[in-house]
Design a protein around this motif. Structure first.
Motif, short mmCIF file in Angstrom:
data_model
loop_
_atom_site.label_atom_id
_atom_site.label_comp_id
_atom_site.label_asym_id
_atom_site.label_seq_id
_atom_site.Cartn_x
_atom_site.Cartn_y
_atom_site.Cartn_z
N HIS A 191 43.55 40.17 72.26
CA HIS A 191 44.28 39.11 73.47
C HIS A 191 43.45 39.16 74.76
O HIS A 191 43.67 38.38 75.30
N PHE A 192 42.54 39.98 74.88
CA PHE A 192 41.51 39.68 76.11
C PHE A 192 40.54 38.49 75.82
O PHE A 192 40.38 37.77 76.73
N ASP B 195 45.64 36.11 76.64
CA ASP B 195 46.86 36.62 76.67
C ASP B 195 47.14 37.78 77.58
O ASP B 195 48.26 37.94 78.25
N ILE B 196 46.04 38.83 77.66
CA ILE B 196 45.95 39.73 78.49
C ILE B 196 44.86 39.44 79.51
O ILE B 196 43.73 39.53 79.20
N PRO B 197 45.15 39.02 80.69
CA PRO B 197 44.07 38.75 81.77
C PRO B 197 43.36 40.16 82.07
O PRO B 197 43.83 40.84 82.84
N VAL B 198 41.76 39.84 81.91
CA VAL B 198 41.06 40.78 82.43
C VAL B 198 40.01 40.13 83.01
O VAL B 198 39.94 38.92 83.15
N ASN B 199 39.19 40.98 83.73
CA ASN B 199 38.00 40.59 84.41
C ASN B 199 36.86 40.47 83.41
O ASN B 199 36.54 41.53 82.82
N PRO C 135 26.93 44.34 86.74
CA PRO C 135 28.04 45.18 86.02
C PRO C 135 28.91 44.61 84.96
O PRO C 135 29.13 43.32 85.03
N ILE C 136 29.44 45.37 84.08
CA ILE C 136 30.10 44.63 83.02
C ILE C 136 31.26 45.78 82.68
O ILE C 136 30.97 47.06 82.95
N GLY C 137 32.44 45.19 82.81
CA GLY C 137 33.68 46.10 82.47
C GLY C 137 33.73 46.70 81.28
O GLY C 137 32.90 46.31 80.41
N GLY C 138 34.52 47.56 80.86
CA GLY C 138 34.97 48.18 79.50
C GLY C 138 36.49 48.05 79.34
O GLY C 138 37.10 48.49 80.32
N VAL C 139 37.12 47.48 78.31
CA VAL C 139 38.11 47.38 77.78
C VAL C 139 38.93 48.59 78.15
O VAL C 139 38.67 49.69 77.54
N THR C 140 39.97 48.77 79.05
CA THR C 140 40.84 49.85 79.47
C THR C 140 39.97 51.10 79.77
O THR C 140 40.28 52.11 79.76
N ARG C 141 39.00 50.53 80.71
CA ARG C 141 38.05 51.73 81.05
C ARG C 141 37.34 52.35 80.03
O ARG C 141 36.66 53.63 80.27
N LEU C 142 37.21 51.85 78.87
CA LEU C 142 36.50 52.50 77.75
C LEU C 142 35.40 51.48 77.16
O LEU C 142 34.22 51.84 77.89
N GLY C 143 35.62 50.64 76.24
CA GLY C 143 34.48 50.05 75.64
C GLY C 143 33.89 50.70 74.53
O GLY C 143 32.89 50.73 74.17
N VAL D 27 56.82 46.04 70.10
CA VAL D 27 55.53 46.49 70.49
C VAL D 27 54.27 45.51 70.76
O VAL D 27 53.60 45.92 71.45
N SER D 28 54.56 44.37 70.16
CA SER D 28 53.46 43.30 70.19
C SER D 28 53.40 42.74 71.50
O SER D 28 54.30 42.63 72.42
N VAL D 29 52.19 42.16 71.84
CA VAL D 29 51.51 41.61 72.91
C VAL D 29 51.69 40.12 72.81
O VAL D 29 51.28 39.64 71.73
N GLY D 30 51.76 39.18 73.50
CA GLY D 30 51.68 37.90 73.78
C GLY D 30 52.05 37.00 74.77
O GLY D 30 51.35 37.20 75.68
#
Length: 370
Positions: free
Chosen positions: A45-46, A50-54, A130-138, A285-288
């Motif tokens: 979704h990133f 569908d899920i906006p992220v940087n 710099p590069i982000g990590g999905v949900t601060r993880l990656g 539960v689903s995202v969209g």
């Protein structure tokens, strides 16, 4: 620390495997040697937007690995511990955590940036950007740095390629049935979508005592797989399932419908809601889609006392529930081995995503090399 990970640079793009630099952990952070990462549809979704992220962003949040180093204030884990990553932190002290709702911990705010809680990056490319990590993880990287509240200690005897699944898909699906619905003994349950979350919703419904668990998934190969997780019937469409639903419920509709499709929209929610009977629940539960539209009848909701429930992280308390789910695996109460359809090297990440889209996998797992 040198690392190698899969990065998404633009919406609609493909994952690019590249060399990365991982920062030293801050005083409340840990450095994790990631051993395995599940391929959860949320990461897709990133890519779709569908899920906006940087962007850019290192993918992966369903991880398991070994703690390599800890900051000076870390108390939850120590070097050498096996851990699973938590895509929502569990701080233990905010309003929601103290109410037993750590699945919506306040420290989850700002995760769309991919930056650590102090607002700075833990991943950089080889030029220092710099590069982000999905949900601060990656966890699509073979090393990551995260806050200690995003880790839960694991028993050493659980294989990493199974343990990673419990960090998201298992806890989310199982909890959707047991915590959010909740399914009760004797219920008739419909699960829409038999992926890594849906299979565990089936397992949760079975464990909660449902008499009948009906799976709907368009992939023909999943019809036989459904029974292995506890489904009593499986169909490729809701239309095919309607005669059985009517037979089992005297035409009333199911007690619980759990929506775990890869991408949801208002029409799918409406289709699921129409399968629910009086005083029943649709568990989403689903995202969209971000569109503000649901194809449901307000009159049916009121007159038949039906409800729609959103669920995050299976409404679970991961610090307690993840170890409990692993204990259930040990005793044979839930299945984990059967969830893993294929294992992939990091370089094969785009093939893994293609297999997910094609419905070939219950869950694919990236096994990292070091």
């Amino acid at each position: 620390m040198k690392a190698r990970g899969a990065v998404i640079h633009q919406v609609g793009g493909q994952w690019e495997v590249q060399d990365l630099e991982v920062s030293e952990p801050a005083e409340d952070e840990i450095l994790v040697k990631v051993m395995a990462s599940g391929l959860c549809h949320s990461d897709d979704h990133f890519v779709t937007g569908d899920i906006p992220v940087n962007l850019p962003m290192v993918g992966g949040h369903e991880g398991a690995g070994i703690v390599e180093k800890v900051g000076s204030r870390v108390t939850r884990v120590k070097p050498g511990d096996h851990i699973a990553t938590l895509f929502i932190p569990a701080c233990g002290v905010c309003k929601y955590c103290v109410r037993g709702q750590s699945y919506i911990c306040n420290n989850g705010a700002g995760m769309e940036t991919g930056m650590a809680m102090d607002g700075t990056a833990r991943f950089h490319d080889t030029d220092g950007n710099p590069i982000g990590g999905v949900t601060r993880l990656g966890s699509f990287s073979n090393y990551l740095v995260c806050h200690e509240t995003q880790a839960v200690k694991l028993p050493d005897d659980i294989p990493f390629d199974l343990a990673c699944l419990v960090s998201c898909g298992v806890a989310t699906g199982y909890g959707a049935a047991v915590n959010a619905a909740p399914v009760r003994p004797g219920d008739v349950v419909l699960v829409m979508g038999l992926g890594g979350v849906g299979a565990n919703a089936v397992q949760g419904a079975k464990h909660a005592g449902a008499d009948h668990i009906i799976v709907v998934d368009p992939a023909e190969n999943k019809m036989e797989l459904a029974a292995g997780f506890g489904a009593t019937a499986a169909f490729t469409s809701i239309d095919e399932a309607r005669p059985l639903i009517a037979q089992l419920t005297n035409g009333q509709g199911v007690d619980v419908t759990i929506v775990t499709v890869g991408r949801v929209d208002g029409d799918i929610i409406g289709e699921g809601f129409d399968t629910v009977g009086k005083a029943g629940s649709l568990v989403l539960v689903s995202v969209g889609s971000h569109e503000r539209s649901l194809s449901v009848s307000p009159q049916d909701m009121t007159n038949l006392a039906k409800s729609i429930k959103g669920v995050m992280y299976g409404n679970c308390r991961p610090l307690g529930d993840i170890p409990r789910l692993l204990d259930m695996y040990r005793t044979g109460s839930i299945k984990l081995d059967e969830l893993v359809t294929n294992r992939y090297k990091l370089d094969d990440i785009n093939q893994a995503v293609e297999d997910m889209h094609a419905g070939r996998n219950i869950r694919g797992v990236v096994v990292h090399e070091h």
